[in-house]
Write an enzyme that holds these catalytic residues in place. Structure first.
Site, mmCIF file in Angstrom:
data_model
loop_
_atom_site.group_PDB
_atom_site.id
_atom_site.type_symbol
_atom_site.label_atom_id
_atom_site.label_comp_id
_atom_site.label_asym_id
_atom_site.label_seq_id
_atom_site.Cartn_x
_atom_site.Cartn_y
_atom_site.Cartn_z
ATOM 1 N N ASP A 63 0.835 -1.202 0.000
ATOM 2 C CA ASP A 63 0.000 0.000 0.000
ATOM 3 C C ASP A 63 0.874 1.257 0.000
ATOM 4 O O ASP A 63 1.929 1.278 -0.638
ATOM 5 C CB ASP A 63 -0.916 -0.055 1.245
ATOM 6 C CG ASP A 63 -2.235 0.672 1.024
ATOM 7 O OD1 ASP A 63 -2.209 1.889 0.771
ATOM 8 O OD2 ASP A 63 -3.296 0.037 1.123
ATOM 9 N N HIS B 247 -3.808 6.181 3.360
ATOM 10 C CA HIS B 247 -4.469 4.969 2.844
ATOM 11 C C HIS B 247 -3.885 3.690 3.456
ATOM 12 O O HIS B 247 -4.623 2.804 3.902
ATOM 13 C CB HIS B 247 -4.319 4.986 1.317
ATOM 14 C CG HIS B 247 -5.118 3.972 0.575
ATOM 15 N ND1 HIS B 247 -4.665 2.703 0.324
ATOM 16 C CD2 HIS B 247 -6.351 4.045 0.001
ATOM 17 C CE1 HIS B 247 -5.580 2.039 -0.374
ATOM 18 N NE2 HIS B 247 -6.611 2.834 -0.589
ATOM 19 N N SER C 268 -11.053 -0.397 -1.257
ATOM 20 C CA SER C 268 -9.796 -0.363 -0.500
ATOM 21 C C SER C 268 -10.033 -0.655 0.973
ATOM 22 O O SER C 268 -9.170 -1.200 1.645
ATOM 23 C CB SER C 268 -9.150 1.024 -0.591
ATOM 24 O OG SER C 268 -8.503 1.177 -1.817
#
Ligand SMILES: *[C@@H]1O[C@H](CO)[C@@H](O)[C@H](O)[C@H]1NC(C)=O
Ligand SMILES: *[C@@H]1O[C@H](CO)[C@@H](O)[C@H](O)[C@H]1NC(C)=O
Ligand SMILES: *[C@@H]1O[C@H](CO)[C@@H](O)[C@H](O)[C@H]1NC(C)=O
Ligand SMILES: *[C@@H]1O[C@H](CO)[C@@H](O)[C@H](O)[C@H]1NC(C)=O
Ligand SMILES: *[C@@H]1O[C@H](CO)[C@@H](O)[C@H](O)[C@H]1NC(C)=O
Ligand SMILES: *[C@@H]1O[C@H](CO)[C@@H](O)[C@H](O)[C@H]1NC(C)=O
Ligand SMILES: *[C@@H]1O[C@H](CO)[C@@H](O)[C@H](O)[C@H]1NC(C)=O
Ligand SMILES: *[C@@H]1O[C@H](CO)[C@@H](O)[C@H](O)[C@H]1NC(C)=O
Length: 706
Positions: A144, A199, A495
């Protein structure tokens, strides 16, 4: 099936739109471009050294004696290949060379709490059984944007040293320290593994973050943020920068994560359409992970509700759609006449109940000192607040006070504005409320059918992916143009749903350390909560949710499973007309494709077939084999449940399976007949094998082009 938790707080969710513009990473100085040269499995010859082989291939095609400047990356730990700067003609030459499976441009792919675990029935504390000793030896690899290592979600308070099997490193760059929770960090971007986008911290904490009490976004969603396996360890592999995630770094991350000894890989990254497996870095990496016993969980993509938008299409990957939970965030608008309207947004600003003039504005209005009412999705930078129209059906963070109303409520607001000379009102701070409609698949969640393997149903499963609260990075603004810094933030997207399922996979593994990736994959699918058309807002079929909604507790005890090994996946690829030559390179073994190898006979936990004719009568068969992972001497009977409006006839032979022992396997055939398929909607049914305790459910989906 207990669908809803009686109490709820919050969870983690992030929607990063898969804008998906795939741009080649070019080196314009010399008309060279970075290409990934994928060479399949590593040769087992003891004299083979991948890096020198890669350099000599480069020497041969470039005619240059020193090619170190051309080589960008060597893949050499878990599979074979390299990334290099090549001209177009060099690329063509390399593609023809012996040992090369595929050559493809290095592209950029895109990134696609507190209560979601309660919603799924995985409660905090003593009510949930946990195998803590093994959980503590479980490692989740997250590919990620890196992590924020100082987050409480990754604190190592109470953790012992890393598991003995761990072979990774902590090389997160300057000022990055691992600990006994965050045991590994690697960086393929040159930025260091510290997360500057939020994220990666969000996804990693959703899968395996510690239980952190009092986590909220300025009080919104206040509760305990936690991952599915809070006692597990995290290894972060940073492959994304704000402009995207390159294929060559994704491959490197898989190459390392597999060799480092992670148990499950979570990757919330994707392209915007399905690409051939031998050119898809996630499919390639996950294939080698599968061969080493590691399950890869991947987001379906955020390109829904358009059909054929699912980009994660390999059967050795668990592909996750995103759905709502029983909690949603609403932001009330209170008018001076006492009327209350309810909008969406994550609005942490408190106007303290004070009424302000409401003015309807056009595009670009600022409405200083007033509340702007706008039919456009804009937010005023100077108005006290903005009230606009919701076009997403989920709440996201805004940098200024905001409530987004449904079209109907917006129209009522406009008539109030018309009905009075000086309309006034206020926007309240967002509240978390009970959403009795959850779970529903989010509109943005990518939909099937699968364009690459038309008889393989994708996505596989859905999980919480809307309005999820999880750890964040203070280096990243929580919304566009937002100056605030936060440790926990709210986001939506596949996600966010992907790491939920990665956490469930790890949870299952702590009880069944010997289960292969396909057994865990099957257990998660066949025990899912069933969903139907009423469970989706738009484009509502199995192409939205696959087998249904993940149920972590039920998945611990599936009864029967559909097992697959590497050879089965190769047979599947044979059925897709991959050549023996390509397959040999991919797998490192001599492969001869023989006999009837229809892709739909892959021993998958769902059954799907695309038929070409809409009207003529048809017969489709699916061959499957189940393995007993329940108890000895159990008898399973088959049951077919037709979905609403479906006119299929489905026969199962044999329709009773008697399993004398554990690990016993039995084969059966499902025959589906019918005629006159609806060109717009799939026809579907469920096959349920039941022994009175376990209900082993597989969707059957027949569709036609239309
Ligand atoms: C390391 O990073 C942390 C978090 O951003 C920051 O607070 C600290 O000042 C940094 N230390 C150094 C030496 O740069
Ligand atoms: C969150 O809830 C806890 C416990 O109810 C409370 O002590 C804390 O002040 C709350 N935090 C915020 C920011 O509202
Ligand atoms: C508001 O009033 C104007 C002028 O009378 C009219 O054109 C418009 O349709 C009205 N709008 C609403 C939403 O009632
Ligand atoms: C939002 O929900 C409404 C009502 O269910 C639906 O008509 C609309 O298509 C949805 N929009 C999106 C973007 O999902
Ligand atoms: C959809 O599922 C719900 C809950 O499982 C059930 O009550 C409902 O009858 C189903 N609807 C259809 C059309 O099958
Ligand atoms: C594979 O090739 C066979 C024979 O040419 C053809 O009938 C079949 O449709 C092909 N399968 C796929 C998935 O393309
Ligand atoms: C499927 O099963 C049937 C019945 O057992 C068998 O005759 C057939 O050969 C099988 N097909 C494949 C492709 O294994
Ligand atoms: C299963 O059934 C057989 C035959 O009835 C019996 O001999 C055996 O002990 C049983 N096994 C178990 C584990 O109950």
């Amino acid at each position: 099936m207990a669908k809803r938790a009686s109490s709820f707080c919050l969870v983690l969710y992030v929607v990063v739109l898969l804008l998906g513009l795939v741009s080649a990473v070019t080196d314009d100085r010399q008309d060279k471009q970075v290409y990934v040269v994928y060479m399949g499995s590593l040769p087992s010859r003891p004299d083979y050294t991948p890096m020198s082989n890669h350099l000599s291939i480069l020497q041969e095609v470039t005619g240059e004696s020193s090619t170190t400047g051309r080589l960008v990356r060597s893949y050499k730990r878990s599979f074979n290949g390299f990334a290099a700067r090549l001209t177009e003609s060099e690329r063509e030459q390399v593609a023809e060379m012996e040992g090369v499976v595929s050559v493809f441009p290095n592209k950029k792919l895109q990134l696609q709490t507190t209560a979601s675990w309660d919603f799924m029935g995985l409660k905090e504390g003593k009510n949930t059984k946990r195998n803590l000793a093994i959980e503590s030896d479980t490692i989740i690899g997250v590919i990620d944007t890196g992590v924020w290592p100082e987050s409480e979600s990754f604190s190592d308070k109470g953790f012992g040293p890393p598991p003995k099997k761990w072979k990774g490193v902590c090389s997160g760059g300057k000022n990055f320290t691992c600990n006994n929770k965050l045991i590994g960090a690697r960086d393929y971007t040159g930025e260091g593994t510290r997360d500057n986008q939020g994220h990666g911290s969000h996804t990693a904490s959703t899968a395996a973050g510690n239980a952190v009490a009092g986590a909220s976004f300025f009080g919104i969603g206040n509760g305990t943020a936690r991952g599915g396996v809070p006692a597990a360890r995290v290894a972060a592999y940073k492959v994304c920068i704000p402009t995207g995630c390159t294929t060559e770094s994704i491959l490197s991350a898989f190459d390392d994560a597999i060799a480092d000894g992670v148990d499950v890989i979570s990757i919330s990254i994707g392209d915007d359409n399905a690409i051939p497996y031998e050119k898809d870095p996630i499919a390639i990496g996950a294939f080698h992970a599968m061969a080493k016993g590691i399950l890869t969980v991947n987001s379906a993509g955020n390109s829904g509700p358009t059909p054929n938008s699912v980009a994660s299409v390999a059967p050795w990957i668990l592909t996750v759609a995103a759905s709502t939970t029983n909690r949603e965030f609403l932001t009330k608008v209170v008018l001076e006449n006492g009327r209350t309207l309810s909008g969406r947004s994550v609005n942490a600003f408190d106007l303290k109940g004070k009424n302000y003039p409401l003015v309807e504005g056009t595009l670009g209005s600022q409405a200083k000192g007033q509340i702007l009412v706008s039919r456009y999705p804009t937010i005023s930078g100077t108005a006290v607040a903005t009230i606009n129209v919701d076009y997403k059906n989920y709440s996201s963070i805004s940098p200024r006070p905001l409530s987004s109303l449904s079209q109907d409520d917006f129209d009522s607001l406009l008539s109030y504005l018309n009905s009075t000379k000086s309309p006034r009102g206020t926007v309240l701070k967002t509240e978390a409320v009970f959403n009795q409609k959850g779970p529903k698949v989010a509109s943005f969640s990518s939909r099937g059918p699968n364009t690459l393997a038309v008889d393989l149903l994708k996505p596989d499963i859905t999980a919480p992916g809307v309005e999820i609260l999880a750890a964040y990075s203070p280096l990243s603004s929580p919304s566009l143009g937002d100056q605030r810094q936060v440790k926990y933030s709210v986001d939506s997207g596949t996600s966010m749903s992907c790491p939920h399922v990665a956490g469930v996979a790890a949870y299952i593994k702590t009880f069944h350390p010997d289960w292969s990736p396909s057994v865990i994959h099957s257990a998660i699918m066949t025990t899912a909560w069933s969903m139907n058309a009423s469970d989706t807002g738009v484009a509502s079929t199995e192409f939205a949710y696959g087998a249904g909604h993940v149920d972590p507790i039920a998945a611990l005890n599936p009864g029967l499973v559909y097992e697959l090994n590497k050879a089965d996946h190769i047979t599947f690829l044979c059925g897709l007309n991959y050549t023996s030559k390509t397959l040999k390179l991919i797998t490192g073994e001599a492969v001869t494709c023989t006999g009837n190898t229809l892709p739909r006979n892959l021993n998958y936990p769902s059954m799907s077939a695309k038929l070409s004719e809409t009207n003529s009568p048809f017969t489709v068969t699916f061959n499957r084999t189940v393995t007993n992972v329940g108890i000895p001497n159990s008898t399973y009977k088959s049951q077919i449940v037709l979905n609403h409006g479906t006119k299929l006839s489905v026969k199962v032979s044999p329709n009773v399976l008697s399993m004398k022992s554990v690990n016993e396997k039995q084969a059966f055939t499902v025959t589906v007949t019918g005629s006159g398929l609806d060109p717009k909607l799939p026809s579907s049914a469920n096959l349920v094998w039941s022994d009175g305790t376990h209900n082993v459910r597989s969707p059957i989906v027949i569709y036609t082009s239309g």
